[in-house]
Write an enzyme that holds these catalytic residues in place. Structure first.
Site, PDB file in Angstrom:
ATOM      1  N   LYS A   1      -3.133 -64.517 -25.055  1.00  0.00           N
ATOM      2  CA  LYS A   1      -3.364 -63.366 -25.930  1.00  0.00           C
ATOM      3  C   LYS A   1      -2.103 -62.988 -26.731  1.00  0.00           C
ATOM      4  O   LYS A   1      -0.997 -63.457 -26.422  1.00  0.00           O
ATOM      5  CB  LYS A   1      -3.832 -62.184 -25.070  1.00  0.00           C
ATOM      6  CG  LYS A   1      -5.214 -62.394 -24.425  1.00  0.00           C
ATOM      7  CD  LYS A   1      -5.672 -61.120 -23.696  1.00  0.00           C
ATOM      8  CE  LYS A   1      -7.040 -61.262 -23.068  1.00  0.00           C
ATOM      9  NZ  LYS A   1      -7.486 -59.981 -22.429  1.00  0.00           N
TER      10      LYS A   1
ATOM     11  N   TYR B   1     -16.198 -60.863 -28.201  1.00  0.00           N
ATOM     12  CA  TYR B   1     -16.284 -59.892 -27.099  1.00  0.00           C
ATOM     13  C   TYR B   1     -17.573 -59.066 -27.138  1.00  0.00           C
ATOM     14  O   TYR B   1     -17.620 -57.977 -26.573  1.00  0.00           O
ATOM     15  CB  TYR B   1     -15.067 -58.966 -27.123  1.00  0.00           C
ATOM     16  CG  TYR B   1     -13.855 -59.484 -26.364  1.00  0.00           C
ATOM     17  CD1 TYR B   1     -13.960 -59.929 -25.032  1.00  0.00           C
ATOM     18  CD2 TYR B   1     -12.592 -59.487 -26.942  1.00  0.00           C
ATOM     19  CE1 TYR B   1     -12.842 -60.364 -24.330  1.00  0.00           C
ATOM     20  CE2 TYR B   1     -11.468 -59.933 -26.235  1.00  0.00           C
ATOM     21  CZ  TYR B   1     -11.605 -60.366 -24.938  1.00  0.00           C
ATOM     22  OH  TYR B   1     -10.505 -60.791 -24.236  1.00  0.00           O
TER      23      TYR B   1
ATOM     24  N   PHE C   1     -13.641 -49.324 -24.411  1.00  0.00           N
ATOM     25  CA  PHE C   1     -12.423 -50.025 -24.845  1.00  0.00           C
ATOM     26  C   PHE C   1     -12.690 -51.112 -25.896  1.00  0.00           C
ATOM     27  O   PHE C   1     -11.775 -51.805 -26.327  1.00  0.00           O
ATOM     28  CB  PHE C   1     -11.687 -50.625 -23.631  1.00  0.00           C
ATOM     29  CG  PHE C   1     -12.507 -51.589 -22.797  1.00  0.00           C
ATOM     30  CD1 PHE C   1     -12.640 -52.926 -23.147  1.00  0.00           C
ATOM     31  CD2 PHE C   1     -13.132 -51.147 -21.638  1.00  0.00           C
ATOM     32  CE1 PHE C   1     -13.379 -53.812 -22.380  1.00  0.00           C
ATOM     33  CE2 PHE C   1     -13.883 -52.026 -20.850  1.00  0.00           C
ATOM     34  CZ  PHE C   1     -14.005 -53.362 -21.228  1.00  0.00           C
TER      35      PHE C   1
ATOM     36  N   ARG D   1      -9.865 -68.314 -13.032  1.00  0.00           N
ATOM     37  CA  ARG D   1      -9.936 -66.876 -12.722  1.00  0.00           C
ATOM     38  C   ARG D   1      -8.962 -66.525 -11.592  1.00  0.00           C
ATOM     39  O   ARG D   1      -8.306 -65.482 -11.622  1.00  0.00           O
ATOM     40  CB  ARG D   1     -11.368 -66.459 -12.340  1.00  0.00           C
ATOM     41  CG  ARG D   1     -12.411 -66.577 -13.434  1.00  0.00           C
ATOM     42  CD  ARG D   1     -12.237 -65.635 -14.589  1.00  0.00           C
ATOM     43  NE  ARG D   1     -12.208 -64.242 -14.206  1.00  0.00           N
ATOM     44  CZ  ARG D   1     -12.325 -63.220 -15.064  1.00  0.00           C
ATOM     45  NH1 ARG D   1     -12.505 -63.453 -16.369  1.00  0.00           N
ATOM     46  NH2 ARG D   1     -12.263 -61.992 -14.661  1.00  0.00           N
TER      47      ARG D   1
ATOM     48  N   THR E   1      -7.945 -58.243 -13.645  1.00  0.00           N
ATOM     49  CA  THR E   1      -7.874 -57.785 -15.040  1.00  0.00           C
ATOM     50  C   THR E   1      -6.671 -56.870 -15.277  1.00  0.00           C
ATOM     51  O   THR E   1      -5.963 -57.011 -16.273  1.00  0.00           O
ATOM     52  CB  THR E   1      -9.176 -57.019 -15.404  1.00  0.00           C
ATOM     53  OG1 THR E   1     -10.296 -57.877 -15.127  1.00  0.00           O
ATOM     54  CG2 THR E   1      -9.196 -56.617 -16.860  1.00  0.00           C
TER      55      THR E   1
ATOM     56  N   ARG F   1      -1.383 -62.968 -14.572  1.00  0.00           N
ATOM     57  CA  ARG F   1      -1.367 -61.577 -15.036  1.00  0.00           C
ATOM     58  C   ARG F   1      -0.309 -60.755 -14.312  1.00  0.00           C
ATOM     59  O   ARG F   1       0.284 -59.840 -14.893  1.00  0.00           O
ATOM     60  CB  ARG F   1      -2.759 -60.972 -14.918  1.00  0.00           C
ATOM     61  CG  ARG F   1      -3.677 -61.464 -16.049  1.00  0.00           C
ATOM     62  CD  ARG F   1      -5.112 -61.132 -15.835  1.00  0.00           C
ATOM     63  NE  ARG F   1      -5.909 -61.256 -17.059  1.00  0.00           N
ATOM     64  CZ  ARG F   1      -7.230 -61.151 -17.090  1.00  0.00           C
ATOM     65  NH1 ARG F   1      -7.906 -60.919 -15.983  1.00  0.00           N
ATOM     66  NH2 ARG F   1      -7.884 -61.266 -18.230  1.00  0.00           N
TER      67      ARG F   1
ATOM     68  N   ASN G   1      -2.955 -58.034 -21.107  1.00  0.00           N
ATOM     69  CA  ASN G   1      -2.877 -58.761 -19.835  1.00  0.00           C
ATOM     70  C   ASN G   1      -2.712 -60.265 -20.017  1.00  0.00           C
ATOM     71  O   ASN G   1      -3.011 -61.049 -19.125  1.00  0.00           O
ATOM     72  CB  ASN G   1      -4.068 -58.397 -18.936  1.00  0.00           C
ATOM     73  CG  ASN G   1      -5.401 -58.706 -19.579  1.00  0.00           C
ATOM     74  OD1 ASN G   1      -5.455 -59.292 -20.649  1.00  0.00           O
ATOM     75  ND2 ASN G   1      -6.476 -58.331 -18.906  1.00  0.00           N
TER      76      ASN G   1
ATOM     77  N   HIS H   1      -6.951 -64.687 -21.233  1.00  0.00           N
ATOM     78  CA  HIS H   1      -8.402 -64.575 -21.042  1.00  0.00           C
ATOM     79  C   HIS H   1      -8.887 -65.824 -20.326  1.00  0.00           C
ATOM     80  O   HIS H   1      -8.343 -66.905 -20.545  1.00  0.00           O
ATOM     81  CB  HIS H   1      -9.111 -64.494 -22.405  1.00  0.00           C
ATOM     82  CG  HIS H   1     -10.600 -64.721 -22.313  1.00  0.00           C
ATOM     83  ND1 HIS H   1     -11.482 -63.701 -22.032  1.00  0.00           N
ATOM     84  CD2 HIS H   1     -11.345 -65.860 -22.409  1.00  0.00           C
ATOM     85  CE1 HIS H   1     -12.720 -64.199 -21.972  1.00  0.00           C
ATOM     86  NE2 HIS H   1     -12.666 -65.508 -22.200  1.00  0.00           N
TER      87      HIS H   1
ATOM     88  N   GLU I   1     -18.202 -69.961 -25.043  1.00  0.00           N
ATOM     89  CA  GLU I   1     -16.887 -69.589 -25.591  1.00  0.00           C
ATOM     90  C   GLU I   1     -16.140 -70.797 -26.162  1.00  0.00           C
ATOM     91  O   GLU I   1     -15.437 -70.673 -27.178  1.00  0.00           O
ATOM     92  CB  GLU I   1     -16.050 -68.907 -24.506  1.00  0.00           C
ATOM     93  CG  GLU I   1     -16.605 -67.534 -24.123  1.00  0.00           C
ATOM     94  CD  GLU I   1     -15.839 -66.839 -23.006  1.00  0.00           C
ATOM     95  OE1 GLU I   1     -16.206 -65.693 -22.666  1.00  0.00           O
ATOM     96  OE2 GLU I   1     -14.867 -67.420 -22.466  1.00  0.00           O
TER      97      GLU I   1
HETATM   98  O1  CDP Z   1     -10.599 -60.375 -18.933  1.00  0.00           O
HETATM   99  P1  CDP Z   1     -11.447 -60.040 -17.732  1.00  0.00           P
HETATM  100  O2  CDP Z   1     -12.691 -60.897 -17.639  1.00  0.00           O
HETATM  101  O3  CDP Z   1     -10.657 -60.010 -16.457  1.00  0.00           O
HETATM  102  O4  CDP Z   1     -11.935 -58.516 -17.927  1.00  0.00           O
HETATM  103  P2  CDP Z   1     -13.203 -57.925 -18.705  1.00  0.00           P
HETATM  104  O5  CDP Z   1     -13.771 -56.847 -17.858  1.00  0.00           O
HETATM  105  O6  CDP Z   1     -14.127 -59.016 -19.158  1.00  0.00           O
HETATM  106  O7  CDP Z   1     -12.565 -57.212 -19.970  1.00  0.00           O
HETATM  107  C1  CDP Z   1     -12.151 -57.960 -21.100  1.00  0.00           C
HETATM  108  C2  CDP Z   1     -10.790 -57.469 -21.522  1.00  0.00           C
HETATM  109  O8  CDP Z   1     -10.908 -56.124 -21.950  1.00  0.00           O
HETATM  110  C3  CDP Z   1      -9.745 -57.429 -20.418  1.00  0.00           C
HETATM  111  O9  CDP Z   1      -9.088 -58.665 -20.219  1.00  0.00           O
HETATM  112  C4  CDP Z   1      -8.793 -56.374 -20.917  1.00  0.00           C
HETATM  113  O10 CDP Z   1      -7.839 -56.927 -21.811  1.00  0.00           O
HETATM  114  C5  CDP Z   1      -9.696 -55.424 -21.694  1.00  0.00           C
HETATM  115  N1  CDP Z   1      -9.989 -54.212 -20.934  1.00  0.00           N
HETATM  116  C6  CDP Z   1      -9.377 -53.004 -21.308  1.00  0.00           C
HETATM  117  O11 CDP Z   1      -8.613 -52.992 -22.261  1.00  0.00           O
HETATM  118  N2  CDP Z   1      -9.649 -51.860 -20.604  1.00  0.00           N
HETATM  119  C7  CDP Z   1     -10.483 -51.865 -19.544  1.00  0.00           C
HETATM  120  N3  CDP Z   1     -10.717 -50.732 -18.877  1.00  0.00           N
HETATM  121  C8  CDP Z   1     -11.094 -53.068 -19.151  1.00  0.00           C
HETATM  122  C9  CDP Z   1     -10.825 -54.229 -19.872  1.00  0.00           C
HETATM  123 MG    MG Z   2     -14.361 -61.044 -18.860  1.00  0.00          MG
END
Ligand code: CDP
Ligand code: MG
Length: 136
Positions: free
Chosen positions: A12, A52, A60, A88, A94, A105, A115, A118, A129
């Site tokens: 990222k 996304y 968010f 993962r 996350t 991370r 973070n 992805h 994707e």
């Molecule tokens: O990336 P990951 O699959 O771990 O998390 P996600 O729940 O799919 O969320 C996608 C991305 O949204 C995360 O990697 C974060 O960068 C962002 N995010 C955020 O900014 N604030 C949150 N409360 C949750 C996610």
């Molecule tokens: Mg995700």
């Protein structure tokens, strides 16, 4: 029986900005992933919104899409056995605050939004994707 998979990884903007891409790619190699496809790109906010889309109802979503389109990113198809789940695990939680020691991370993430990486969350989404960035 072998279970070779591909998963989509993104380095990222926060990590590219800090010049961490070689270090992070090295982590993938060390952990048995082959980088099958790779490109450095700067996507538009529209493209980030498509990517996304599953998060479109989340509070968010707008900031997330602004962020992913705020600077260059490195997108990769990573390949190994059980690539989706293993990536993962290597990435960690996350929120970098909750991520285990040794995860990407934990090492590189700044905050829940910045973070650093992805990774696809299922084989089905990995295929969608990878096509999103590499088809055509
Ligand atoms: O990336 P990951 O699959 O771990 O998390 P996600 O729940 O799919 O969320 C996608 C991305 O949204 C995360 O990697 C974060 O960068 C962002 N995010 C955020 O900014 N604030 C949150 N409360 C949750 C996610
Ligand atoms: Mg995700």
């Amino acid at each position: 029986m072998s279970n070779i998979e591909q998963t989509l990884s993104i380095i990222k903007p926060d990590a590219v900005e800090r010049n961490l891409q070689e270090e992070i790619k090295n982590e993938f190699n060390k952990n048995g992933f082959r980088i099958a496809k790779e490109k450095k790109i700067h996507i538009s906010k529209d493209e980030a919104e498509q990517f996304y889309k599953v998060h479109q109802s989340k509070p968010f979503y707008n900031d997330l899409c602004e962020y992913l389109s705020s600077g260059p990113i490195v997108v990769m198809a990573l390949e190994k056995e059980n690539a989706v789940l293993d990536n993962r695990k290597l990435m960690g939680a996350t929120n970098p605050k909750d991520a285990d020691e040794g995860t990407l991370r934990k090492k590189y993430g700044i905050s829940i939004d910045k973070n650093s990486v992805h990774g696809s969350d299922s084989v089905e989404n990995a295929n969608i994707e990878i096509d999103f960035f590499f088809k055509g």
